[in-house]
Design a protein around this motif. Structure first.
Motif, PDB file in Angstrom:
ATOM      1  N   ASN A  51      34.675  42.337  47.837  1.00  0.00           N
ATOM      2  CA  ASN A  51      35.627  42.910  46.885  1.00  0.00           C
ATOM      3  C   ASN A  51      36.338  44.098  47.525  1.00  0.00           C
ATOM      4  OD1 ASN A  51      34.868  41.245  44.561  1.00  0.00           O
ATOM      5  ND2 ASN A  51      32.923  42.337  44.679  1.00  0.00           N
ATOM      6  N   ASP A  52      37.650  44.005  47.620  1.00  0.00           N
ATOM      7  CA  ASP A  52      38.394  45.106  48.222  1.00  0.00           C
ATOM      8  C   ASP A  52      38.783  46.119  47.150  1.00  0.00           C
ATOM      9  OD1 ASP A  52      40.374  43.856  46.823  1.00  0.00           O
ATOM     10  OD2 ASP A  52      41.739  43.599  48.515  1.00  0.00           O
ATOM     11  N   VAL A  53      39.546  47.132  47.560  1.00  0.00           N
ATOM     12  CA  VAL A  53      39.904  48.231  46.674  1.00  0.00           C
ATOM     13  C   VAL A  53      40.715  47.739  45.482  1.00  0.00           C
ATOM     14  CG1 VAL A  53      41.286  50.334  46.515  1.00  0.00           C
ATOM     15  CG2 VAL A  53      39.763  49.997  48.460  1.00  0.00           C
ATOM     16  N   VAL A  54      41.593  46.771  45.704  1.00  0.00           N
ATOM     17  CA  VAL A  54      42.452  46.276  44.626  1.00  0.00           C
ATOM     18  C   VAL A  54      41.613  45.619  43.527  1.00  0.00           C
ATOM     19  CG1 VAL A  54      44.377  44.770  44.073  1.00  0.00           C
ATOM     20  CG2 VAL A  54      44.326  45.949  46.279  1.00  0.00           C
ATOM     21  N   VAL A  55      40.626  44.833  43.911  1.00  0.00           N
ATOM     22  CA  VAL A  55      39.760  44.188  42.938  1.00  0.00           C
ATOM     23  C   VAL A  55      38.936  45.240  42.197  1.00  0.00           C
ATOM     24  CG1 VAL A  55      37.926  42.498  42.603  1.00  0.00           C
ATOM     25  CG2 VAL A  55      39.671  42.096  44.336  1.00  0.00           C
ATOM     26  N   LYS A  56      38.445  46.241  42.925  1.00  0.00           N
ATOM     27  CA  LYS A  56      37.661  47.299  42.283  1.00  0.00           C
ATOM     28  C   LYS A  56      38.505  48.092  41.295  1.00  0.00           C
ATOM     29  CE  LYS A  56      34.289  47.782  46.015  1.00  0.00           C
ATOM     30  NZ  LYS A  56      33.669  48.676  47.012  1.00  0.00           N
ATOM     31  N   LEU A  57      39.767  48.329  41.624  1.00  0.00           N
ATOM     32  CA  LEU A  57      40.654  49.016  40.689  1.00  0.00           C
ATOM     33  C   LEU A  57      40.815  48.221  39.401  1.00  0.00           C
ATOM     34  CD1 LEU A  57      43.547  50.479  42.882  1.00  0.00           C
ATOM     35  CD2 LEU A  57      42.036  51.755  41.357  1.00  0.00           C
ATOM     36  N   GLU A  58      40.933  46.920  39.537  1.00  0.00           N
ATOM     37  CA  GLU A  58      41.065  46.090  38.339  1.00  0.00           C
ATOM     38  C   GLU A  58      39.784  46.150  37.500  1.00  0.00           C
ATOM     39  OE1 GLU A  58      43.093  44.519  35.731  1.00  0.00           O
ATOM     40  OE2 GLU A  58      44.098  44.517  37.690  1.00  0.00           O
ATOM     41  N   ALA A  59      38.630  46.290  38.178  1.00  0.00           N
ATOM     42  CA  ALA A  59      37.367  46.433  37.441  1.00  0.00           C
ATOM     43  C   ALA A  59      37.344  47.748  36.654  1.00  0.00           C
ATOM     44  CB  ALA A  59      36.185  46.358  38.406  1.00  0.00           C
ATOM     45  N   THR A  60      37.868  48.837  37.232  1.00  0.00           N
ATOM     46  CA  THR A  60      37.925  50.105  36.489  1.00  0.00           C
ATOM     47  C   THR A  60      38.870  49.999  35.303  1.00  0.00           C
ATOM     48  OG1 THR A  60      39.710  51.054  37.844  1.00  0.00           O
ATOM     49  CG2 THR A  60      37.443  51.394  38.592  1.00  0.00           C
ATOM     50  N   HIS A  61      39.986  49.264  35.469  1.00  0.00           N
ATOM     51  CA  HIS A  61      40.905  49.062  34.348  1.00  0.00           C
ATOM     52  C   HIS A  61      40.232  48.276  33.226  1.00  0.00           C
ATOM     53  CE1 HIS A  61      44.412  49.487  37.425  1.00  0.00           C
ATOM     54  NE2 HIS A  61      43.936  50.650  37.038  1.00  0.00           N
ATOM     55  N   LEU A  62      39.396  47.316  33.599  1.00  0.00           N
ATOM     56  CA  LEU A  62      38.659  46.545  32.600  1.00  0.00           C
ATOM     57  C   LEU A  62      37.693  47.452  31.833  1.00  0.00           C
ATOM     58  CD1 LEU A  62      37.609  44.002  31.208  1.00  0.00           C
ATOM     59  CD2 LEU A  62      36.185  43.572  33.234  1.00  0.00           C
ATOM     60  N   LEU A  63      36.973  48.310  32.560  1.00  0.00           N
ATOM     61  CA  LEU A  63      36.047  49.229  31.903  1.00  0.00           C
ATOM     62  C   LEU A  63      36.794  50.181  30.963  1.00  0.00           C
ATOM     63  CD1 LEU A  63      33.646  50.118  34.865  1.00  0.00           C
ATOM     64  CD2 LEU A  63      33.097  48.757  32.844  1.00  0.00           C
ATOM     65  N   SER A  64      37.935  50.689  31.415  1.00  0.00           N
ATOM     66  CA  SER A  64      38.728  51.580  30.568  1.00  0.00           C
ATOM     67  C   SER A  64      39.185  50.878  29.302  1.00  0.00           C
ATOM     68  CB  SER A  64      39.942  52.113  31.342  1.00  0.00           C
ATOM     69  OG  SER A  64      39.543  52.921  32.425  1.00  0.00           O
ATOM     70  N   ALA A  65      39.573  49.617  29.428  1.00  0.00           N
ATOM     71  CA  ALA A  65      40.014  48.845  28.261  1.00  0.00           C
ATOM     72  C   ALA A  65      38.856  48.603  27.297  1.00  0.00           C
ATOM     73  CB  ALA A  65      40.618  47.517  28.707  1.00  0.00           C
ATOM     74  N   LEU A  66      37.676  48.320  27.836  1.00  0.00           N
ATOM     75  CA  LEU A  66      36.511  48.117  26.973  1.00  0.00           C
ATOM     76  C   LEU A  66      36.208  49.356  26.145  1.00  0.00           C
ATOM     77  CD1 LEU A  66      34.075  46.214  29.382  1.00  0.00           C
ATOM     78  CD2 LEU A  66      35.149  45.286  27.323  1.00  0.00           C
ATOM     79  N   MET A  67      36.449  50.535  26.715  1.00  0.00           N
ATOM     80  CA  MET A  67      36.126  51.779  26.018  1.00  0.00           C
ATOM     81  C   MET A  67      37.156  52.151  24.970  1.00  0.00           C
ATOM     82  SD  MET A  67      34.299  54.062  28.999  1.00  0.00           S
ATOM     83  CE  MET A  67      35.303  53.516  30.386  1.00  0.00           C
ATOM     84  N   LYS A  68      38.206  51.343  24.830  1.00  0.00           N
ATOM     85  CA  LYS A  68      39.179  51.546  23.765  1.00  0.00           C
ATOM     86  C   LYS A  68      38.842  50.740  22.501  1.00  0.00           C
ATOM     87  CE  LYS A  68      43.076  52.533  26.846  1.00  0.00           C
ATOM     88  NZ  LYS A  68      44.414  52.063  27.289  1.00  0.00           N
TER      89      LYS A  68
END
Length: 416
Positions: A51-68
């Motif tokens: 998993n490169d940086v781009v995929v990891k960034l998308e994972a952080t966006h997913l976590l942020s969305a879950l917390m909404k």
């Protein structure tokens, strides 16, 4: 990104899958959250070369969305046991990124995690606070990372509450940097004041370091009103400065007045009677807090300055649309009179000398009429009811009396 996808053909599929989960995360049942969170953590795992940086960034966006999501209790229960590991991976991603906006996004995710787990963050305080000094030091002037770091520390202090003492040295150093009044730092002044306010509200005691920050009140106020003919006290920065002073009054009380009374008086002289009617609700709060926290010292401050006159002048002006502002000023005066009844005669004599009435009795009659006429303007919300009772109690404390105006108004006072 293209080289990454060429080397790992599944990269684009993973990113799209994470993006799809992010788009529809609000419809997932709570039972499925555990698998989604652990999948995101697996993507963030620094030991995974797939998993490169781009995929990891998308994972952080997913976590942020879950917390909404509206229901957060189940998510918090899933994240809390793995909090240390999750934060370690998120900070590692921040340090691996080069673009400031991307680093801000990941720090924003860290802040949302802190707000999600709340007091449980105390157990991971080292994992959260450890990298912050390095990130703060690396952020150059006018760096958009610094406001985001200030907001993160604010959330961290708020979550820890009274257990935030260990964070105070770091947080106070950041506040000092953020509140340095110059053109280089004003871009983060609002976030700095927000952190300052949170520190003052969560501090277990009034410390010399907190006291030293009081000198920043007047310079920040001067910057806020520079080049403006009217003090715009409905702005966020000035409102937060007033709330900081209120928090200091509650925390420090008489100690704060003894050490920084000149700052308090100068600040209040700049704002009392100089703000829009809609902002008076914020201006009176520090005075009310002082009168409740240290009544004797607060009354001495009012007696020795022109603050009493500044409170009553807008009331006697009688401008249209200022009924609630007038009532709020009168409620503060009533609280002061309850502490020391002799203040009333002092005020009437001062206003008579300033040509606001032919005699002190005439000024008293005007104040009495104003108070009775504006009680309803306080409203019937809890704070309005509390202030209304304060005004009525102050009026009743004037009896028995030989003053004709008070005797004639007794029926109105009793039914107020």
């Amino acid at each position: 990104v293209m080289r990454s996808e060429a080397q790992y053909p599944s990269m684009i599929l993973r990113r799209r899958l994470l993006w799809l989960l992010r788009c529809y995360c609000y419809v997932f049942e709570d039972a499925g959250l555990h698998a989604i969170v652990h999948m995101a953590m697996g993507v963030l795992d620094s030991g995974s070369p797939a998993n490169d940086v781009v995929v990891k960034l998308e994972a952080t966006h997913l976590l942020s969305a879950l917390m909404k999501r509206e229901a957060k209790s189940e998510l918090a229960a899933i994240v809390t046991p793995v909090l240390g590991t999750l934060l370690q991976e998120l900070y590692g991603l921040v340090l691996a990124l080069g673009e400031l906006e991307l680093r801000k996004d990941v720090l924003s995710c860290v802040r949302k995690v802190v707000e999600l787990v709340g007091p449980a963050v105390v157990g991971a305080i080292e994992a959260i606070g450890g990298p912050l000094p390095q990130l703060w030091a690396e952020a150059a002037e006018r760096n958009p990372m610094r406001p985001q770091i200030l907001l993160l520390v604010r959330s961290l202090v708020r979550a820890c509450g009274a257990q935030s003492a260990a964070l105070q040295p770091l947080a106070l150093a950041m506040v000092r940097d953020a509140l340095a009044v110059d053109q280089q730092n004003m871009y983060m002044a609002s976030e700095g004041v927000q952190l300052w306010l949170t520190l003052a509200r969560c501090a277990p005691e009034y410390t010399p370091d907190l006291d030293a920050l009081m000198v920043q009140l007047l310079p920040l106020l001067s910057v806020e009103v520079e080049g403006s003919e009217e003090l715009q006290a409905d702005t966020n920065l000035l409102r937060e400065l007033l709330l900081v002073l209120e928090a200091y009054a509650v925390l420090g009380g008489a100690t704060m007045l003894r050490s920084r009374g000149d700052v308090v008086v100068s600040f209040l002289q700049r704002v009392l009677g100089e703000v829009k009617a809609s902002a008076v609700q914020w201006v009176v709060r520090p005075l009310e807090a002082l009168l409740l926290a240290c009544p004797a010292e607060a009354v001495a401050m009012l007696r020795g300055t022109d603050l009493l006159a500044r409170l009553v002048r807008p009331c006697l002006a009688g401008d249209e649309g200022t009924e609630r502002a007038t009532a709020l000023h009168l409620a503060v005066l009533a609280r002061a009179f309850l502490v020391d009844a002799s203040l009333l005669s002092t005020l009437c004599e001062q206003m008579c000398a300033a040509s606001y009435g032919p005699t002190p009795s005439a000024v008293l009659r005007g104040l009495l009429d104003l108070t009775l006429r504006h009680l309803d303007a306080l409203g019937f919300i809890p704070t309005g009811t509390w202030r209304r009772r304060t005004c009525v109690a102050a009026l009743l404390s004037l009896y028995p009396t030989a003053e004709e105006a008070l005797l004639q108004s007794l029926p109105s006072v009793l039914t107020a």
